[in-house]
Design a protein around this motif. Sequence first.
Motif, PDB file in Angstrom:
ATOM      1  N   UNK A   1       0.689  -1.218  -0.087  1.00  6.18           N
ATOM      2  CA  UNK A   1       0.068  -0.119  -0.176  1.00  6.18           C
ATOM      3  C   UNK A   1       0.651   1.345  -0.105  1.00  6.18           C
ATOM      4  N   UNK A   2       2.098   1.149   0.867  1.00  7.75           N
ATOM      5  CA  UNK A   2       2.680   2.345   0.891  1.00  7.75           C
ATOM      6  C   UNK A   2       3.643   2.669  -0.355  1.00  7.75           C
ATOM      7  N   UNK A   3       3.928   1.529  -1.047  1.00  8.96           N
ATOM      8  CA  UNK A   3       4.754   1.936  -2.402  1.00  8.96           C
ATOM      9  C   UNK A   3       3.588   2.165  -3.492  1.00  8.96           C
ATOM     10  N   UNK A   4       2.482   2.079  -3.402  1.00 10.80           N
ATOM     11  CA  UNK A   4       1.402   2.435  -4.312  1.00 10.80           C
ATOM     12  C   UNK A   4       1.298   4.081  -4.552  1.00 10.80           C
ATOM     13  N   UNK A   5       1.662   4.651  -3.305  1.00  7.86           N
ATOM     14  CA  UNK A   5       1.537   6.087  -3.390  1.00  7.86           C
ATOM     15  C   UNK A   5       2.908   6.760  -4.128  1.00  7.86           C
ATOM     16  N   UNK A   6       2.700   7.858  -4.589  1.00 10.79           N
ATOM     17  CA  UNK A   6       3.730   8.398  -5.180  1.00 10.79           C
ATOM     18  C   UNK A   6       4.944   8.838  -4.460  1.00 10.79           C
ATOM     19  N   UNK A   7       5.713   7.902  -3.823  1.00 11.39           N
ATOM     20  CA  UNK A   7       7.050   8.237  -2.892  1.00 11.39           C
ATOM     21  C   UNK A   7       7.909   7.198  -3.310  1.00 11.39           C
ATOM     22  N   UNK A   8       9.268   7.580  -3.354  1.00 13.41           N
ATOM     23  CA  UNK A   8      10.249   6.830  -3.755  1.00 13.41           C
ATOM     24  C   UNK A   8      10.653   5.750  -2.704  1.00 13.41           C
ATOM     25  N   UNK A   9      11.269   4.641  -2.769  1.00 15.23           N
ATOM     26  CA  UNK A   9      11.622   3.879  -1.662  1.00 15.23           C
ATOM     27  C   UNK A   9      12.672   4.552  -0.887  1.00 15.23           C
ATOM     28  N   UNK A  10      13.620   5.487  -1.547  1.00 17.14           N
ATOM     29  CA  UNK A  10      14.652   5.967  -0.624  1.00 17.14           C
ATOM     30  C   UNK A  10      13.913   7.115   0.335  1.00 17.14           C
ATOM     31  N   UNK A  11      12.911   7.913  -0.192  1.00 20.89           N
ATOM     32  CA  UNK A  11      12.369   8.879   0.702  1.00 20.89           C
ATOM     33  C   UNK A  11      11.569   8.016   1.796  1.00 20.89           C
ATOM     34  N   UNK A  12      10.933   6.869   1.487  1.00 16.51           N
ATOM     35  CA  UNK A  12      10.009   6.068   2.495  1.00 16.51           C
ATOM     36  C   UNK A  12      10.904   6.025   3.689  1.00 16.51           C
ATOM     37  N   UNK A  13      12.138   5.179   3.094  1.00 13.97           N
ATOM     38  CA  UNK A  13      13.102   4.778   4.319  1.00 13.97           C
ATOM     39  C   UNK A  13      13.554   5.917   5.193  1.00 13.97           C
ATOM     40  N   UNK A  14      13.896   6.932   4.448  1.00 13.21           N
ATOM     41  CA  UNK A  14      14.263   8.421   4.988  1.00 13.21           C
ATOM     42  C   UNK A  14      13.213   9.001   6.150  1.00 13.21           C
ATOM     43  N   UNK A  15      11.989   8.791   5.478  1.00 10.68           N
ATOM     44  CA  UNK A  15      10.847   9.412   6.536  1.00 10.68           C
ATOM     45  C   UNK A  15      10.441   8.387   7.706  1.00 10.68           C
ATOM     46  N   UNK A  16      10.633   7.140   7.241  1.00  9.71           N
ATOM     47  CA  UNK A  16      10.536   6.262   8.482  1.00  9.71           C
ATOM     48  C   UNK A  16      11.779   6.388   9.606  1.00  9.71           C
ATOM     49  N   UNK A  17      12.824   6.471   9.101  1.00 14.42           N
ATOM     50  CA  UNK A  17      13.866   6.574   9.941  1.00 14.42           C
ATOM     51  C   UNK A  17      13.757   7.879  10.661  1.00 14.42           C
ATOM     52  N   UNK A  18      13.474   9.005  10.135  1.00 18.18           N
ATOM     53  CA  UNK A  18      13.452  10.128  10.809  1.00 18.18           C
ATOM     54  C   UNK A  18      12.359  10.167  11.854  1.00 18.18           C
ATOM     55  N   UNK A  19      11.444   9.239  11.923  1.00 16.80           N
ATOM     56  CA  UNK A  19      10.401   9.002  13.163  1.00 16.80           C
ATOM     57  C   UNK A  19      11.333   8.638  14.385  1.00 16.80           C
ATOM     58  N   UNK A  20      12.336   8.068  14.259  1.00 19.36           N
ATOM     59  CA  UNK A  20      13.019   7.523  15.386  1.00 19.36           C
ATOM     60  C   UNK A  20      14.062   8.594  16.008  1.00 19.36           C
ATOM     61  N   UNK A  21      13.894   9.819  15.524  1.00 17.09           N
ATOM     62  CA  UNK A  21      14.586  11.022  15.988  1.00 17.09           C
ATOM     63  C   UNK A  21      13.331  11.228  17.147  1.00 17.09           C
ATOM     64  N   UNK A  22      12.178  11.108  17.293  1.00 15.24           N
ATOM     65  CA  UNK A  22      11.418  11.400  18.306  1.00 15.24           C
ATOM     66  C   UNK A  22      11.903  10.794  19.809  1.00 15.24           C
ATOM     67  N   UNK A  23      12.095   9.447  19.778  1.00 15.67           N
ATOM     68  CA  UNK A  23      12.630   8.880  20.882  1.00 15.67           C
ATOM     69  C   UNK A  23      14.030   8.897  21.171  1.00 15.67           C
ATOM     70  N   UNK A  24      14.863   9.069  20.111  1.00 13.23           N
ATOM     71  CA  UNK A  24      16.352   9.450  20.347  1.00 13.23           C
ATOM     72  C   UNK A  24      16.415  10.706  21.013  1.00 13.23           C
ATOM     73  N   UNK A  25      15.824  11.714  20.382  1.00  8.91           N
ATOM     74  CA  UNK A  25      15.924  13.070  21.163  1.00  8.91           C
ATOM     75  C   UNK A  25      15.203  13.317  22.405  1.00  8.91           C
TER      76      UNK A  25
END
Length: 261
Positions: free
Chosen positions: A105-129
């Motif tokens: 479902x996620x890859x059916x949206x107009x988003x590249x795989x690289x950006x998907x990983x970057x956005x998912x990883x960026x969410x980890x900044x919430x608990x880290x910070x």
Amino acid sequence: MFETARYEMGRRLRGTAILSILISLYTGFIVWYFTVLENVPIEDVFEELPPAMRDAFGVESLATIEGFLGAEVYSFVWVLGLGLYFAYVAGGTIAGDVESKRMDLLLSFPISRSRLIAEKFSALLVPIVGVNVIASGAIYAQVTAIGESIDPMHLVLTHVLSVPYLLVCAAIGTMFSVVASRAALAERGAIGVVFVLFLVESVVGGADEYDWIQYLSPTYYYEPTPLLIDGTYDLIDTGILLAAFVGLLVLSQILFHRRDI
């Protein structure tokens, strides 16, 4: 834009709050326990510890609150505990969605795989910070409450410089997450590698003939106890951690691009 990042960050808020509270409660116990040991010749115990154990857990001095926190909190909770935690959490980010078929479902949206990983990883900044900000404030308040003092700048540096280290641990988990077929495999593989790297630097790296191997471990480049005691740090080490983080994240994006979902 950045809908995935916002959604994932929202999901991390509750876990961040719980983790921060648990760590603050633990540090509160450790700070209280330090007052109990004030009349105990704890430096004699320190001298009796094997050198390998002192090196493995960053024990430099147990008679000061900075040294005690470094040995009892930061070497265990930040270097080992949070390192394993973020490797584990990151290990399930991509592999979990692939396993549950949500990735289709996620890859059916107009988003590249690289950006998907970057956005998912960026969410980890919430608990880290979040954990670093809340815990540092709690530790400073707890130390002040027992009548001790700790250099606030040293404390801030200890937490700020832990971020690159934790990013590397999370990036290791992400790399496993993009290649594993199941979330459980990625999570176990990630925590296994981080734990082995901890052992490599703290135990094997102490031998002269294997001295070179310690440079492979991210724990070599982050030492919280010297930071707490006298503010000693090397920006080159931080730069190496940041370079390793970027390299691992880019490698994860390349591997995910080549993967057949």
